[in-house]
Design a protein around this motif. Structure first.
Motif, PDB file in Angstrom:
ATOM      1  N   LEU A 163      32.016   8.136  16.482  1.00 16.85           N
ATOM      2  CA  LEU A 163      32.052   7.054  15.409  1.00 16.85           C
ATOM      3  C   LEU A 163      32.029   5.666  15.901  1.00 16.85           C
ATOM      4  CD1 LEU A 163      34.892   8.543  13.146  1.00 16.85           C
ATOM      5  CD2 LEU A 163      32.607   8.211  12.393  1.00 16.85           C
ATOM      6  N   GLY A 164      32.699   5.580  17.216  1.00 18.70           N
ATOM      7  CA  GLY A 164      32.610   4.155  17.809  1.00 18.70           C
ATOM      8  C   GLY A 164      31.066   3.952  18.050  1.00 18.70           C
ATOM      9  N   LEU A 165      30.383   5.010  18.700  1.00 18.91           N
ATOM     10  CA  LEU A 165      29.127   4.798  19.182  1.00 18.91           C
ATOM     11  C   LEU A 165      28.249   4.344  18.006  1.00 18.91           C
ATOM     12  CD1 LEU A 165      26.869   4.707  21.281  1.00 18.91           C
ATOM     13  CD2 LEU A 165      26.519   7.318  20.940  1.00 18.91           C
ATOM     14  N   LEU A 166      28.550   5.154  16.776  1.00 23.85           N
ATOM     15  CA  LEU A 166      27.621   4.795  15.465  1.00 23.85           C
ATOM     16  C   LEU A 166      27.922   3.662  15.168  1.00 23.85           C
ATOM     17  CD1 LEU A 166      25.799   6.227  13.271  1.00 23.85           C
ATOM     18  CD2 LEU A 166      27.979   6.598  12.202  1.00 23.85           C
ATOM     19  N   ILE A 167      29.214   3.119  14.937  1.00 30.27           N
ATOM     20  CA  ILE A 167      29.421   1.697  14.788  1.00 30.27           C
ATOM     21  C   ILE A 167      28.754   0.611  15.333  1.00 30.27           C
ATOM     22  CG2 ILE A 167      31.392   0.018  14.185  1.00 30.27           C
ATOM     23  CD1 ILE A 167      32.944   2.419  13.651  1.00 30.27           C
TER      24      ILE A 167
END
Length: 168
Positions: free
Chosen positions: A60-64
């Motif tokens: 999720l952090g990478l996607l954000i």
């Protein structure tokens, strides 16, 4: 404040003409009126719900991070195409910034609903220094930056609320 009632919106077929336009206009949600930014933020929340179940925190952090970086580039290009650096219909900035808020907000409907209201209030009200940057930074980074500041304000208030036991 700009008179947003007189803003010309492009056709849905135009935004579907390129990935940059489709992303910048929040998968089409930026064409909804009134309150395009609120519609984009609402879509971001709806997309977040399954993503948060299926993806790990690092994913999720990478996607954000990728959403924020790509948003700078896409919004800059689309703003130049439109001749308006921060067209009211470009809502990817709200979406990506709100995903950051949701990622760092406690799970649960009440906390997420409070974060939604706070984020929209800060994005619309533009307290200092948000208004300053919104007025002066006219490029893709500027489009994203004012929403990241609204996200930071939201996260600060949410952290205080969590510390005070509001979401037990």
């Amino acid at each position: 404040m700009r008179d947003r009632s007189r803003v010309a919106y492009p056709a849905f077929s135009w935004i579907c003409g390129s990935a940059n336009r489709f992303i910048a206009f929040g998968l089409g949600s930026g064409l909804l009126r009134p309150a395009s930014g609120t519609w984009g933020t609402l879509l971001a929340w709806l997309l977040w719900l399954p993503a948060a179940r299926w993806l790990s925190d690092p994913a999720l952090g990478l996607l954000i991070a990728l959403s924020l970086a790509y948003g700078c580039w896409a919004c800059h290009r689309v703003g130049r195409e439109l001749g308006q650096p921060d067209h009211v219909g470009m809502v990817w900035d709200e979406m990506a910034a709100f995903w950051l808020v949701l990622w760092l907000t406690p799970n649960g409907w009440l906390a997420q609903a409070c974060a939604f209201v706070l984020f929209r209030a800060f994005d619309i009200g533009k307290p200092p220094p948000i208004r300053y940057f919104d007025a002066r930074m006219k490029n893709g980074i500027g489009v994203m930056w004012d929403d990241l500041l609204a996200a930071a304000y939201t996260l600060l208030v949410m952290a205080i609320a969590v510390r005070m036991g509001a979401f037990r």
